[in-house]
Every structure is written in C-alpha cells, then in structure tokens.
Design a protein around this motif. Structure first.
Motif, PDB file in Angstrom:
ATOM      1  N   ARG A  89      15.157  79.749 -21.905  1.00  0.00           N
ATOM      2  CA  ARG A  89      14.568  78.927 -20.842  1.00  0.00           C
ATOM      3  C   ARG A  89      13.095  78.685 -21.119  1.00  0.00           C
ATOM      4  N   PHE A  90      12.566  77.661 -20.503  1.00  0.00           N
ATOM      5  CA  PHE A  90      11.147  77.313 -20.660  1.00  0.00           C
ATOM      6  C   PHE A  90      10.462  77.366 -19.301  1.00  0.00           C
ATOM      7  N   PRO A  91       9.130  77.516 -19.305  1.00  0.00           N
ATOM      8  CA  PRO A  91       8.404  77.595 -18.026  1.00  0.00           C
ATOM      9  C   PRO A  91       8.540  76.304 -17.215  1.00  0.00           C
ATOM     10  N   GLN A  92       8.340  76.427 -15.913  1.00  0.00           N
ATOM     11  CA  GLN A  92       8.304  75.247 -15.040  1.00  0.00           C
ATOM     12  C   GLN A  92       7.097  74.386 -15.421  1.00  0.00           C
ATOM     13  N   PRO A  93       7.197  73.076 -15.249  1.00  0.00           N
ATOM     14  CA  PRO A  93       6.055  72.211 -15.568  1.00  0.00           C
ATOM     15  C   PRO A  93       4.830  72.599 -14.732  1.00  0.00           C
TER      16      PRO A  93
END
Lengths: 447, 130, 491
Positions: C18-22
């Motif tokens: 997963r990637f961080p929230q914008p």
C-alpha cells in the motif's frame, strides 16, 4: 581470487593432461605477445574492495540526499522490499538463459507471468521477454515494421516529441538500412495531427510516445485510424506506470507498444540496467524479435513452459534474422513482474494516482509564481514542461544549492527551449518537497 | 525417400511440376524430413508478383530450424496455397501434393533445363546425407 | 510441480503493498483518457513471495553446482558484487544528474574503461552497449563508419568463419553488410586459402572469435589479420571467449581492431536467467573517433588542491548513441569490483585455471567421447555426442540424462560444424573434485548409452518436468495467461 585449486590439485591436473607446466598449455599463443604484464592496481581482499567501492560511492549525491524532480525517461519511485528479496535468490540471478527447460521452469514461468502482465497492462495480445531498454525497444519496432513489409515501405515517421535519446538510438541502428526518417522537425507544440501529412503508402511505421517526452497525454485514436488507412503500423512508446490510470494503447489501435520498464520496481542505478518493454498484436507475433516463452505440456502430462518460436532468432537464422538480439533483461523483467504483482490492480492505480495528484499540485503551485507558466495545456501524468523566467541551467544550479535536483533542461535537445524545464513528480515527493521547490523557484524569479 | 520421377528438382530441395506453361512449386520429402515437424509456413509472394529464379517464395519453420523456399524458375505468380499457413503439418505429410506453395506462369521455360531430374536429385541427396 | 500462474492465484479484493494517502489536493482525471478496465492480479505480499520462491526452486543455478555451458562462461558470481552494485551511492543515482553530483560514478566508469583498455590492448573503450550482441552491432557500425569516412563506400563484405556465433552474421546483416562464410581448416582455424580469395577492395572486415567456438586458439590469427589489413579491411574480435586470455595475450596486439567484452561472462556479473548482460567495446587508435557518445573522460585536469573533473565527451566522428543513458551501470560496478579483487596476477590466474580445467576435463573424457579436433584446448572443448555403436543416442539424450545426476548439461548442437556437438566449458571456479564428479557422470552416461540407451532416450527422470512438447508450444502459441483469465478472476 575465486580459483579453488591447491598446489597439489594443480600438479595432479597437469600430470593428467601430460604437460609439465601451466605455460605449456599456451603454446598456440604467438610467443612475442604471450603473457603481457597487465598494468592494473594490485588485488584487494573483499573487505578492502568493499571499502574502496564505498568510498567511491560516497562521492556521489544520491536521490536520497537530494530532493529529486528529474525524470526525462528515468523516474525516482519506491521499490518495495520484497522485489529485491526475490531478485537476490541465487536460483534466479545465477541461472543462465532457460535453454534446458526441464531445469529452468522457474525462469520460464516467471517470464510467462511477465508476458501476461505486460500484455494486460498495455492492452496488447502478446509481449516478448523484453529488450534492453526503452530506446532499443523502439529501434526493434522499426526493424520489425520494415521486415513486416519486406522492405517495400521505406519510410518511418518519428514524432519530434519522442524521447531524444530514443530517436538517436533509432538513427544509429539504421545507419546501414535504407529507411528514411521524417517528422522530427515538426512544430513541438502541434499535436499528433501534425504527423498526418507524412503518412502515405510508403510509410512502414509511425512512432509516438505516451505520455510524450514533454509529459503530454494525447488520444491517438485518430492518428491510429489514419496510419491504418495508409496500411502502415503504429508504435507507441509508453511509461508503463501511466497505464494504470490512462487508456492503454491497445485500446486506440496501436500495433506495437514499447516502453521503458524502469518505473516498475527497478532502481535508477545511474541509467541501467533497465527494461525494454515490447508488445504487439497476435498477427505480428512471428515478426517480433526477442525471446518468447510459450505454454505446452511435458511427457508426463504436466503443464510446462519453454522458449518458443526460436527459429526466428539469430542462432538459427543467422544473417537472415531481423535482429541480432540474444539476451533479454531477464532479471529486470523479473523485478517488474514481482513489482506489478505486489502492487496489483489497486496498488498500481494508487501509486499512479499519487504521481498524478502530486504532479498537478506542483504544476499549479509553480505556475502561480510570476514568470512561470505551463509550456502546454495538454493533459499530463507525472511530468510537465514549465517556461521559466531564466535559463534552466541557472535555476538548477540554484536549486542544487538547496539540495534539490531540478528538472531536465529541454534546451539540451531542443534549441530555443533553454528556459523550459521538464519537471517530474512522483510518490517519493512529499508536499513539503514540492513547497520547498516552489519557494526556491520563487527566489530565483525575484533575483 | 520419395522422389517422384515426373518432377524437376533444385539442389536446394525444391521441386517443380510442369503443367503446360505453369509450374507448381514445393519442397521435397528429403527437405521436410531434415526440417522435422514444420510449425509455420509463410508464403512471401503474392499473386501477380513477377519473380526471378532464386527469389524466396516461402519461409518454413520447424522447432529447431528455419528454411527459405526459392523459385526454381522465373515468371509471374498466378496462385498461392492459402490453406497451407493454417496447416503447416501438411508439408511433412504430403510434400508433393497438398503442400504445394505457389503456381508460376513461367517466363523462360528454358530454365527448366538447368534443374535436376529425379535420378540426379537422388544422387545429390545421397551425397548430402553421406 | 505445476505452480499456478499469477493470474490464477489472484483473489478479487486482495491487497499487497500500500501507499500513503495523498498529502495534496486531488486533481481531476481527464475522463475521456481514463482507463476503464485494469485487469491486473490481486495478491497479498505473502502470495507473491511464496509464488516466486516456489518458482525459484524449479531452477538449476550456478550457486547449486557446475554449469558447464560452452561459450557462456558460467563462472561463480561473487556475492560481494551484489553488495557493491546496491550501495546507495550507486543504486540511487539518476542518469541525468549534473556531473558535479556523480563524480564517484564517473570515476568508476573511467577507471573501468582504463582497465578494459589495458586487459584488451585497446586505445579506447565505450561502456554503453547493453550486451555482447549490441557490442557487436556497435563494432560493425564503427567499421562501416571508418570505411565511409575514407570514401571506401564499396567495402560492405564481412567475412565470418563457419564456427561463429549466429550473432555475427545477424549483426552484419543489420548493419547493411553482406555476409560471406569462411570455412575452418582441418585444425579448426580460419581457412587462410578461403580467406585470401575474399581479400579485395570490397572487404569491410573479418569477424573472428578467438579462442574460437571449438575452444581452440586460432593458430592463423596473426596471418589472418595481416591479410585482412593488407586488403584494407578491419578485424572484429568477438570477445565472448576472453576468459581464456586475460594476462595471456592482449587481443589488440594480435591485430584485432575492435572487440566487445562480455562483462557477464568474463567479469563475473551474473547472467540473471538471460540478462542483463553488458558489452563494452574496445577499439584501436584509428577507431577511437568513431566510438558511441558519450564517453567518460577527464574534462578538467586537477591539481594539488582540486580533484580532476570527470565528465562526458563526444568522439568527433561518433556513430551515435546505441542505448539510452550510460549503459548497464549496475553491471559495470560488479565488473569493477571483480577486476579490483583479482588484480593483474589474479586475472592471469583466472585464465590459466580456466584453460587448465578444460584440458583436465578433456584428458578424462577423451577415451569415451570422440574429439573432432584433437589439440590442446583453451577454456572449452567440443566433443561429439554420438557413437557408431549406439546409433539411437544423440547429444540431446546425453544432455537430458546429465540432469538425472544433478548436473546442468553442456551446450549442445553448437558449433554447427561439429556433428552432435557437446560444448563443455567448466570455467576456473570449478574445483578438481567438481571436475572429477562431472567426468565420472559423463563416463557413466557413455556406458549407459551402449548398455541402456532407453535410460537416455527417456531422460530426464528426476527433474520437476520431463521433456517438453516443443512442437505444440510453437504451433498452438499460448504466450500469456490472457486478459480473459484475469477478467474471469476479477469477476
């Protein structure tokens, strides 16, 4: 250093061969040239070598030390830990080309997985096992199209917005062919319709980029229709990561899709090794150079994988082969396969969207500064060209003083664009990074 | 080794069957046996093409080998075997029949005199495999 | 075996990394260009790691045992190379950074160029080519440009021995040259009489592999080079077999005008299951101006207080760029590490041991297999995998049977000039015990070929899969699991 023989081993082996001394094995080498003294620095132990390499490496300023807004064909992305963990398995990186399929199913099936994911990503029917990089993949597309028409169509249209280095490589590869290249002198601001007048029944191939070198995204549907109406082929060079959120070239009728696969989990590594993506339609599969893995069964009835259509390749066709390629970028293809499967459908979209949003935030903030404006109003993915109030070389020197790696100076390839900077923004750039860039750019405009 | 006596041959293992001013071209039983299982046939000329003796008219691939088929005579292509690319195995099973590749209207029937007859071709094959 | 494909393992809704929230405002995506359907797999990290780990176990590799593929130089790949190439100071450099920020990388490239010049006996080196085949293309294009610069436009003929790798003729054809095949003489050398016949004013050059693919040092090399030069041609050296020559002889001193190096053969960078390779090209003084651009050089001399500045130069008559950016840099770091660890004496010891190992193995096998060219060999040798009194057994069967003994087979059916060829290259990193074991297995198989040929015909027996139906693979052409399969999973 990695020779295991003891003195006794060596003696026993020489005796078995029937010679007295090692030197006796080299009698065929002309005596006057035999055993030159190599002027190289003396050997190091592993410990010393690592120390030396660390020292050399430490001289460099990396994308970890600097805030990176440099792209132009190579991008600073996050590579999940599991990618390198798989790559470091000796079973993968110390194996050879899978010529003996019975003991190479790991490599073969991984390539088949790669081909499957690339076909799905690009919206094409088939992918090969990869070429060297994005540039040579385009050169191979030219050779393929030329061979497809058996030399009867000798013109290739190159978009001026195709990566300058890709165009240079295409020209080098074709020093000895009669192919004529047109289109590179067209107005850069014009869209793909500017290529239409060049397309006729002598055209073998039209090559565009998606997003193009300036970051712009165009719908190539109309171009594809015109290319096909003339009986020619359309090749599209892609940034594969953009395809997670933008329509794939297969959808607008591309015949060949090439790409630089580096954004898919491959470190920047000062320009290589990277990954040349190459996909096409089923009807052209036999014209495609490079290795291919196909599914079959073994003599025990099990599903298994093997290199196939090898009769197209240089080791069988020799001077009749359309390409001399033998290797693929095996390990890099594996890296991208692990990366795509780790991120998957949602993760790839997520990271592509992060790139999109951050790049658009950066563009908005930069162009709000006096003296800065977008060079084009076309849609873009994670890279855009900005007109600056001063030469980019000056601005970049100032940015570097603030530990910022500024964007690419387009004037290096396009005379007259000395004040236009190509800015890349990825998931690695935080809002703070972008705001810092904007602050320093604002200082530059006030000087 | 099947070498029909009513055909003419090239040293490169093509055969031609002469029917009036028309020649039908394919590859020999010996050639198909050397190549083993043919997996791909591509006819590389089109109807109406003017071809010269020695021009390639087809490409064959097996798993381990590739071969070009060359015109034994010059002339105009008047038919190509459209079914063959879909059934490459026919080259192995019926090389002198359904695996014909092109029909050519000969421009210089005198070129036939340069070709081998069955006996000469058989001798040629024996030398090659010896 | 039968490990599922990625698309078969996919489970709708499953997530991996997963990637961080914008952290910026969201921008609108242009609807007309948006991707509607995205048929990629959905897997957890554990799924992925286990899939590839299980796949890896189906491979044979050099870390497991001897890999005697002739002409491929499957030597041990030192683990330290993998550490140095991944140092953050190398792995995290953008290829377009200002040169002031990448002096370390440029020093390494400059020094590697210098070391390859010294080893090969050349005046200039480019590190740009991505692999041996691309090095060949670079070299032949340089030869072409050289003749063109002298107004010798008619020089388009390239002579290639019949024992050569297929890349040689394929490269020449790609470069717009005409290929003429030159036979080998009875001792496996280039046939000088045949060569002489083609030495005229249409000659562009000769492509020579030395040691050749029979593993023999060409005894005619000096004379062949002299004939070619006298006729106005140039000599291309295929450096595939340089592992036999380091500190033994410099190819540049034998009359080779241009040669590619294979960092992935000679200098221990891993083969990676088929790549990446790396194919630097060395040239004699009269060809330096034609090298691809850019070349790394010192662009400002240093003095006592300041270090010299390394940067890029463009050779005045360059053929242009053959690859994007600077080449396979990661491979250069590995090769540099290897050369530094060996030093001049170590490199000579490598070549000596490579030749010693091949001759030792040959001495053990010569009574059991027919040796078509009976000479002292260099780093490899070629046997015939066929016996008159075991006619049903072929080289392929011997190769497959070796797998049952836990060994990787040699290269077979190459070079083309040897009937049922078995081409064996042990490399210097195999110990005497390892070679003895290999010889014992080969001898056992020679015996089985006569007593139990069916064991060979049906081999391999203990591998994850048996012999494959290659005709089916080529005729039915299933090249990917298909969007359809992924769609079905996603539905």
């Amino acid at each position: 250093m990695f020779v295991p023989h003891t003195v006794d081993d060596r003696e026993a082996m020489l005796q078995a061969i029937g010679v007295k001394r090692l030197e006796d094995l080299f009698q065929d080498v002309p005596a006057q040239h035999r055993f030159p003294q190599l002027d190289l620095p003396p050997a190091l132990t592993e410990m010393e070598a690592l120390q030396e390499l660390r020292e050399i490496a430490s001289v460099n300023e990396t994308t970890q030390d600097l805030v990176c807004f440099l792209g132009a064909g190579a991008y600073n992305h996050y590579v999940p830990a599991a990618v390198d963990s798989i790559l470091r398995r000796g079973e993968f990186y110390t194996a050879y080309t899978p010529y003996q399929p019975e003991v190479s199913q790991g490599t073969l099936q991984a390539i088949f997985d790669y081909q499957s994911l690339i076909a799905a990503l690009t919206g094409m029917d088939v992918s090969n096992a990869s070429h060297y990089d994005g540039a040579t993949a385009v050169a191979e597309a030219v050779s393929m199209a030329y061979a497809n028409f058996r030399g009867k169509r000798a013109k290739v249209v190159l978009s001026p917005a195709l990566h300058p280095q890709y165009r240079q490589v295409v020209h080098t590869y074709n020093l000895g062919t009669p192919i004529q290249f047109v289109g590179e002198d067209l107005d850069l601001q014009a869209g793909p319709e500017a290529l239409l007048p060049y397309i006729d029944n002598n055209t073998a191939l039209v090559i565009v980029q998606y997003p193009d070198f300036f970051g712009r995204i165009y719908d190539y549907t109309k171009l594809a229709e015109a290319v096909h109406a003339a009986g020619a082929l359309l090749s599209v060079a892609v940034n594969p990561l953009a395809l997670a959120i933008f329509a794939p070239p297969g959808q607008f009728g591309a015949d060949i899709v090439t790409g630089e696969g580096q954004p898919l989990g491959i470190p920047l590594s000062y320009g290589g090794p990277y990954l040349g993506i190459f996909a096409t339609k089923q009807e052209y599969v036999r014209k495609m150079a490079g290795r291919l893995v196909g599914e079959t069964v073994d003599n025990r009835g099990q599903r298994a994988y093997v290199l196939t259509l090898t009769a197209r390749e240089q080791h069988i066709r020799r001077e009749k082969a359309t390409s001399n390629i033998c290797t693929n970028q095996g390990l890099m293809a594996l890296a991208s396969t692990v990366y795509m499967s780790l991120l998957g459908k949602e993760g790839l979209r997520e990271v592509a969207e992060l790139n999109y949003h951050k790049a658009h935030y950066a563009a908005q903030q930069i162009t709000a500064l006096p003296g800065y404006s977008l060079w084009s109003n076309a849609p873009f993915f994670n890279e855009f060209a900005v007109r600056c109030p001063k030469p980019v070389s000056e601005i970049n020197a100032h940015l570097l003083d603030h530990d910022i790696l500024g964007g690419y100076e387009l004037g290096q390839d396009y005379p007259g664009m000395e004040n236009v900077m190509l800015v890349a923004v990825t998931e690695m750039n935080s809002r703070e990074d972008i705001d810092l860039l904007v602050d320093v750019l604002s200082e530059v405009s006030h000087d | 080794m099947n070498i029909p006596s009513d055909l003419k041959y090239t040293p490169n293992d093509e055969w031609i069957r002469v029917e009036g001013n028309t020649g039908v071209v394919g590859i020999t039983d010996f050639a198909q046996d050397q190549l083993s299982d043919i997996v791909y046939v591509e006819i590389v000329v089109s109807v109406g093409d003017m071809v010269k003796k020695g021009d390639a008219c087809a490409t064959l691939e097996s798993v381990k080998a590739a071969a070009d088929v060359y015109m034994p005579v010059s002339g105009k292509i008047i038919a190509i075997n459209e079914a063959l690319p879909d059934t490459p195995e026919v080259v192995n099973s019926d090389p002198y029949g359904n695996a014909w590749m092109v029909k050519v209207e000969m421009s210089d029937p005198g070129e036939l005199n340069d070709l081998l007859d069955a006996a000469a071709y058989e001798k040629h094959v024996q030398e090659k495999s010896g | 075996m039968t490990e599922p494909l990625l698309c078969e393992l996919s489970v709708p809704g499953r997530r991996g990394v997963r990637f961080p929230q914008p952290d910026v405002p969201l921008a609108e995506l242009p609807k007309e260009l948006a991707r509607q359907h995205f048929p990629m797999p959905e897997l957890s990290e554990v799924d992925v790691v286990r899939h590839f780990t299980r796949l890896s176990k189906l491979n044979y590799c050099i870390d497991e045992g001897m890999y005697p593929l002739g002409s491929c130089t499957m030597k041990y790949n030192p683990k330290i190379n993998e550490e140095t190439a991944r140092l953050p100071g190398f792995a995290n450099l953008h290829p377009l950074q200002p040169i002031e920020t990448v002096q370390g990388a440029l020093i390494l490239m400059y020094e590697l160029q210098e070391m390859l010049k010294e080893i090969g006996g050349f005046a200039g080196v480019t590190l740009q080519p991505a692999a041996g085949a691309q090095g060949e293309l670079t070299g032949v294009l340089i030869i072409r440009a050289y003749h063109k610069s002298r107004g010798d436009l008619q020089r388009t003929k390239v002579l290639i021995p019949d024992s050569a790798h297929g890349t040689n003729p394929a490269t020449s054809a790609m470069s717009g040259m005409q290929v003429v095949e030159i036979p080998s003489d009875a001792r496996g050398n280039v046939d000088l009489n045949a060569l002489r016949q083609h030495c005229d004013n249409t000659l562009a050059g000769l492509m020579l592999t030395n040691p050749n693919t029979l593993g023999l040092f060409d005894e005619n090399v000096l004379e062949a080079a002299r004939l070619v030069h006298e006729a106005g041609g140039l000599v291309y050296g295929d450096g595939a077999n340089l592992n036999a020559l380091m500190g033994i002889v410099r190819p540049g001193e034998l009359g080779i005008d241009v040669m590619h190096f294979n960092l992935h053969k000679t200098f221990s960078t891993p083969h990676g299951g088929g790549g990446p390779g790396s194919g630097p090209v060395g040239v004699a003084a009269h060809l330096v101006d034609f090298l691809p651009a850019p070349i790394v050089d010192i662009i400002e001399e240093g003095d006592e207080e300041t270090a010299p500045l390394y940067g890029f130069v463009t050779p005045p008559k360059t053929i242009g760029r053959v690859k994007s950016f600077l080449g396979q840099f990661g491979m250069m770091v590995r090769a540099y590490t290897y050369i530094r660890m060996n030093g001049p004496d170590g490199l000579r010891a490598v070549s000596e041991a490579a030749v010693l190992n091949a001759n030792y193995l040959l001495s053990k096998l010569r009574d059991y297999y027919h040796l078509p060219y009976d000479r002292i060999c260099m780093h490899e040798f070629v046997l015939e995998g066929v016996w008159p009194d075991a006619p049903e057994v072929h080289a392929l069967d011997i190769a497959k049977r070796m797998m049952d003994y836990g060994l990787h087979p040699p290269t077979n059916y190459f070079p083309l000039i040897v009937h049922e060829a078995l081409m064996i290259e042990p490399t210097e990193t195999e110990s005497k015990q390892s070679l003895d074991n290999f010889a014992d297995v080969m001898i056992k198989i020679a015996e089985e070929a006569h007593t139990q040929p069916e064991l060979l015909k049906s081999a391999p027996h203990i591998t994850p899969v048996g012999r494959l139906d290659e005709v089916k693979a080529a005729k039915e052409l299933v090249l990917c699991c298909g969007v359809g399969a992924l769609e079905a999973e996603a539905a």
